[in-house]
Design an enzyme around this catalytic site. Structure first.
Site, mmCIF file in Angstrom:
data_model
loop_
_atom_site.group_PDB
_atom_site.id
_atom_site.type_symbol
_atom_site.label_atom_id
_atom_site.label_comp_id
_atom_site.label_asym_id
_atom_site.label_seq_id
_atom_site.Cartn_x
_atom_site.Cartn_y
_atom_site.Cartn_z
ATOM 1 N N SER A 134 108.606 -46.162 24.329
ATOM 2 C CA SER A 134 108.636 -47.309 23.414
ATOM 3 C C SER A 134 108.681 -48.575 24.254
ATOM 4 C CB SER A 134 109.859 -47.228 22.501
ATOM 5 O OG SER A 134 109.743 -46.123 21.639
ATOM 6 N N LYS B 173 106.092 -48.878 16.029
ATOM 7 C CA LYS B 173 107.380 -48.387 16.544
ATOM 8 C C LYS B 173 108.431 -49.500 16.527
ATOM 9 C CE LYS B 173 110.643 -46.031 18.333
ATOM 10 N NZ LYS B 173 110.820 -44.998 19.319
ATOM 11 N N LYS C 142 116.983 -52.741 23.886
ATOM 12 C CA LYS C 142 115.645 -53.021 24.425
ATOM 13 C C LYS C 142 114.631 -53.138 23.293
ATOM 14 C CE LYS C 142 113.249 -49.612 25.365
ATOM 15 N NZ LYS C 142 112.214 -48.741 24.738
#
Length: 297
Positions: free
Chosen positions: A100, A175, A243
């Site tokens: 990701s 995502k 993140k």
């Protein structure tokens, strides 16, 4: 093992990468793995895969190279440079990045790989460790339709909901939206848990009935026991969700989309990290609500 299946190089054998690579072995693929920790390479070998001492060794003879590493810097570290994937993979091979990362990193990777004759898909996943183990991940893919079609049998050994979302970077954009929804959902569940407990209600009973109605969700199903037992062993670490919240808030700013609730939850995730909880599961957002509500945690 079937000889007509593509040979796989797998780079990154962490919480997600280990069970995913093992599921490909179970499906009959020849998988050669490389990661930084030797014990994780040994685990793949014990499951019937092969180990490689370097990225170059892993990718040299592979038809398909799959990367599953924590973030954009790690993708760039394994892809670029003399010892990286692009310098050592065969022309015509397919690189599938299942990490990701930022959509732009995926777009840049596809362009640079294309110069070497290497095809690329970005294919991040949702479903956490349990979804990886059970091979029921949701896989959101960006890239060419023909490359997606070629990779589909492989994806079907890893997940259940597999969708091409558009060109390079589209998988990562979806995502990012996924991580926004999950974080906000966990935060709402955490607030409900503290409210219910402070009200003296049987928490297990309450979560059962809530999960049967409109408030029910995959998050509540998967994380209910974490909340009940205060068990925050990582299936997906706060560090990684921090993140991801950075990715979605940055990408949203670039396209002019407001994330008023997402921005608040991003700050709550950041505060958890600052308090030393970065290594815990993202369901530990409950700890943040407890602190704000005056509980000692």
């Amino acid at each position: 093992m079937s000889s007509n299946l593509p040979t796989i190089a797998w780079i990154g054998l962490g919480i997600m990468g280990s069970p995913m690579s093992e599921n490909l072995v179970k499906a009959g693929y020849r998988v050669t793995g490389h990661t930084l920790e030797q014990d994780k390479v040994d685990r793949l070998v014990a499951a019937g895969g092969r180990g490689a001492a370097s990225i170059a060794e892993a990718v040299r003879d592979a038809d398909v190279i799959i990367t599953m590493v924590p973030a954009s810097p790690q993708v760039e570290a394994v892809a670029y440079g003399p010892d990286g994937i692009l310098e050592n993979a065969r022309r015509g091979s397919l690189l599938i990045d299942m990490s990701s990362i930022t959509p732009q990193t995926s777009v840049d990777l596809a362009a640079k790989a294309g110069e070497k004759g290497i095809r690329v898909l970005d294919a991040p996943v949702s479903g956490g460790e349990a979804g990886a183990v059970e091979a029921v991940l949701s896989i959101m893919v960006g890239g060419e339709q023909s490359d997606f079609d070629a990779a589909l049998p492989l994806f079907e050994a890893l997940g259940k909901t597999i969708v091409r979302c558009g060109p390079h970077g589209a998988g990562q954009t979806v995502k990012a939206a996924n991580q926004l929804i999950v974080a906000v959902n966990i935060q709402a569940c955490a607030e409900a848990v503290v409210f219910l407990e402070k009200s003296g209600v049987d928490l297990g009973a309450a979560l059962d009935v809530l999960n049967g109605g409109l408030a029910g969700s995959t998050v509540l199903t998967r994380k209910k026991d974490n909340f009940l037992r205060r068990d925050f062993a990582p299936g997906f670490r706060i560090d990684l969700h921090h993140k991801d919240m950075g990715i979605v808030t940055d990408a949203a700013r670039n396209v002019g989309a407001a994330l008023p609730v997402g921005g608040v939850v991003a700050q709550l995730v950041a505060s958890l990290r600052a308090q030393g909880d970065g290594g815990l599961d993202h369901s530990a957002l409950l700890r943040s609500v407890e602190r704000l509500s005056g509980s000692q945690v």
